[in-house]
Scaffold this active site. Sequence first.
Site, short mmCIF file in Angstrom:
data_model
loop_
_atom_site.label_atom_id
_atom_site.label_comp_id
_atom_site.label_asym_id
_atom_site.label_seq_id
_atom_site.Cartn_x
_atom_site.Cartn_y
_atom_site.Cartn_z
N CYS A 135 9.51 -11.45 -38.24
CA CYS A 135 8.41 -10.73 -38.91
C CYS A 135 7.37 -10.29 -37.90
O CYS A 135 6.52 -11.09 -37.47
CB CYS A 135 7.79 -11.59 -39.98
SG CYS A 135 6.45 -10.78 -40.85
N CYS A 138 3.76 -10.56 -39.08
CA CYS A 138 3.23 -11.93 -39.09
C CYS A 138 2.89 -12.41 -37.68
O CYS A 138 1.86 -13.03 -37.45
CB CYS A 138 4.26 -12.92 -39.65
SG CYS A 138 5.16 -12.36 -41.08
N ASP A 139 3.79 -12.16 -36.74
CA ASP A 139 3.70 -12.83 -35.44
C ASP A 139 3.37 -11.91 -34.27
O ASP A 139 3.13 -12.40 -33.15
CB ASP A 139 5.03 -13.56 -35.15
CG ASP A 139 5.31 -14.64 -36.19
OD1 ASP A 139 4.34 -15.26 -36.67
OD2 ASP A 139 6.48 -14.86 -36.53
#
Length: 313
Positions: A135, A138-139
Amino acid sequence: MNEKVRCLIIGSGPAGYTAAIYASRANLSPVLYEGMQPGGQLTTTNEVENFPGYPEGITGPELMEDLRKQAERFGADIRFGMATATDLSAAPYKVTIDGEKTIEAETIIISTGATAQYLGLPDEQKYAGSGVSACATCDGFFYRKLVVAVVGGGDTACEEATYLAGLASKVYLIVRKPALRASKIMQERVFANPKIEILFEHETIGLTGEGVVQGANLVKRRGQTDEEQVHIDIDGFFLAIGHKPNSGIFKPWIETDEVGYIKTIAGSPRTNVEGVFASGDVADPHYRQAITAAGSGCQAAIEAERYLSEKGL
Ligand code: NDP
């Protein structure tokens, strides 16, 4: 004897727990089955920095524990167990739990999520949370000014590569075929981005690094006479080779798209079966964020409440 419930929630990611918070506050006495991975995909994420309300960020497991506690505070009955079969031919709908017990539910909220696909390399496990991610949204932030690789040639891979190029110093896009599968516009964005280098006809065979990802071993034109071993130095390795929605047990009754995402009536969590709602990643091929999943869990619970009151149940 079968257990009868008014509202059955299947799945324990942000969508399921949020549905449980709203459904219990609306006196629907929801029963939620957590599935194989209580807390869902977020429990495999270290730091969540984009869920509103946590200015300092929060770990994925802590966030899910908070959501769970919040649902329990209002009386949601959260149970360990896995839905293994369904009969949605007529209400009340029947759901088998762990192949044994049957629940009869007036409404069902499906929040079973989606599972990111991985290549299946042992190194993906070895470096999980230490440089391997599925992701970028997300990261990606943790890779500012660093070098990352994205695997895949579809829209997700192109979108994630473009997103990461806004943060990282360089992005390799590792594509197994000689061409991208993504839509033209996404391809053009990738081709036009000077920070993205596309490695066509490359396959990843392993990752390297002391404790964290520091490199990837690739094979170019595997099996051809000019096959070549290639090594790239990277700090992050992002998979974007598709997600598999966990919709299999509903398929005889619930319409899905060709990938398996549950089809909902635009702008709502309603499925083709009345009283059965879908929320979160299992019905979302586009956004797949914790906050959008939570939002759709809320919508599903509100719809379930309206459905029950219209039916006088
Ligand atoms: P896709 O299935 O479209 O693409 C998957 C990509 O991963 C393909 O390039 C495929 O390669 C590659 N791949 C699969 N398995 C492997 C493997 N083992 N090793 C290496 N590469 C592999 O998935 P997406 O997630 O990209 O997209 C899913 C759907 O969501 C699509 O319909 C897409 O259009 C849509 N989407 C739309 C967006 C938008 O419009 N903004 C954004 C994101 C997704 P190969 O081509 O060789 O099969």
